[in-house]
Design a protein around this motif. Structure first.
Motif, short mmCIF file in Angstrom:
data_model
loop_
_atom_site.label_atom_id
_atom_site.label_comp_id
_atom_site.label_asym_id
_atom_site.label_seq_id
_atom_site.Cartn_x
_atom_site.Cartn_y
_atom_site.Cartn_z
N ILE A 139 -9.96 3.20 1.09
CA ILE A 139 -8.56 3.48 0.75
C ILE A 139 -8.33 4.98 0.82
CG2 ILE A 139 -6.86 3.48 -1.11
CD1 ILE A 139 -7.70 0.67 -1.78
N GLN B 235 -0.75 4.72 -0.63
CA GLN B 235 -2.02 4.58 0.08
C GLN B 235 -1.75 4.25 1.54
OE1 GLN B 235 -3.71 1.50 -2.37
NE2 GLN B 235 -4.59 2.98 -3.79
N LEU C 211 0.83 -1.20 0.00
CA LEU C 211 0.00 0.00 0.00
C LEU C 211 0.86 1.26 0.00
CD1 LEU C 211 -2.86 -1.08 2.43
CD2 LEU C 211 -3.11 -0.51 0.00
N LEU D 261 -9.80 -0.13 6.56
CA LEU D 261 -9.30 -0.98 5.47
C LEU D 261 -8.94 -2.38 5.97
CD1 LEU D 261 -8.88 -0.50 2.48
CD2 LEU D 261 -6.53 0.14 2.96
#
Length: 159
Positions: A123, A56, A51, A62
């Motif tokens: 996200i 992200q 990620l 998440l």
């Protein structure tokens, strides 16, 4: 983690990334240290790194991945526990078969994580964030052990 055929149904960018990163010097050993000593989930650690590469953030929302959590509890952990109980010498063939099954279960686990992340509205983009800071933030979502996090970032930075 072992190299797998890129054409099977569980192949995805997260899996390919995990294979590459896991093979880097020091990474596998440090991930397994975190697993064995801190109870960390190696697949979530790899996902946190991925990620960050995608710019992200890993967030609590998440991390709500019910399908993965169930798979991990019902397949990955029991297979690992069975493998750990095998004698490395006397039960070598069984231990090898259990390791192969555990790796296959982990690959499926990565596929479940990837499916849960793909198109997920939770996200959070971290475009413009310092990459090292983002790595630390993502890994810190998984553990409060800042020494382990710092060491992981150092190993990762040497990729």
């Amino acid at each position: 983690m072992a190299a797998q055929c890129a054409t099977d149904s569980d192949d995805n960018p997260l899996w390919q990334y995990a294979l590459t990163v896991y093979a880097k010097p020091g990474i596998a050993q440090h991930l397994l240290l975190g697993q064995d000593q801190l109870g960390l989930d190696v697949l979530w650690c790899l996902t946190a790194l991925w990620l960050a590469e995608q710019k992200q953030r890993l967030t609590p929302a998440l991390m709500q991945q019910v399908a993965y959590d169930e798979w991990r509890s019902n397949m990955i952990i029991p297979l690992r526990e069975l493998r750990y109980r095998c004698d490395k010498t006397r039960d070598a063939a069984l231990r090898k078969a259990l390791l192969a099954a555990e790796l296959a279960a982990e690959k499926r686990g990565i596929a479940l994580l990837y499916a849960g992340l793909e198109g997920n509205n939770d996200i959070v983009s971290a475009t413009g964030c310092d990459f090292t800071k983002l790595l630390i933030e993502n890994l810190s979502m998984l553990t409060g052990d800042q020494r382990w996090v710092a060491d992981m970032v150092e190993f990762y930075g040497n990729k």
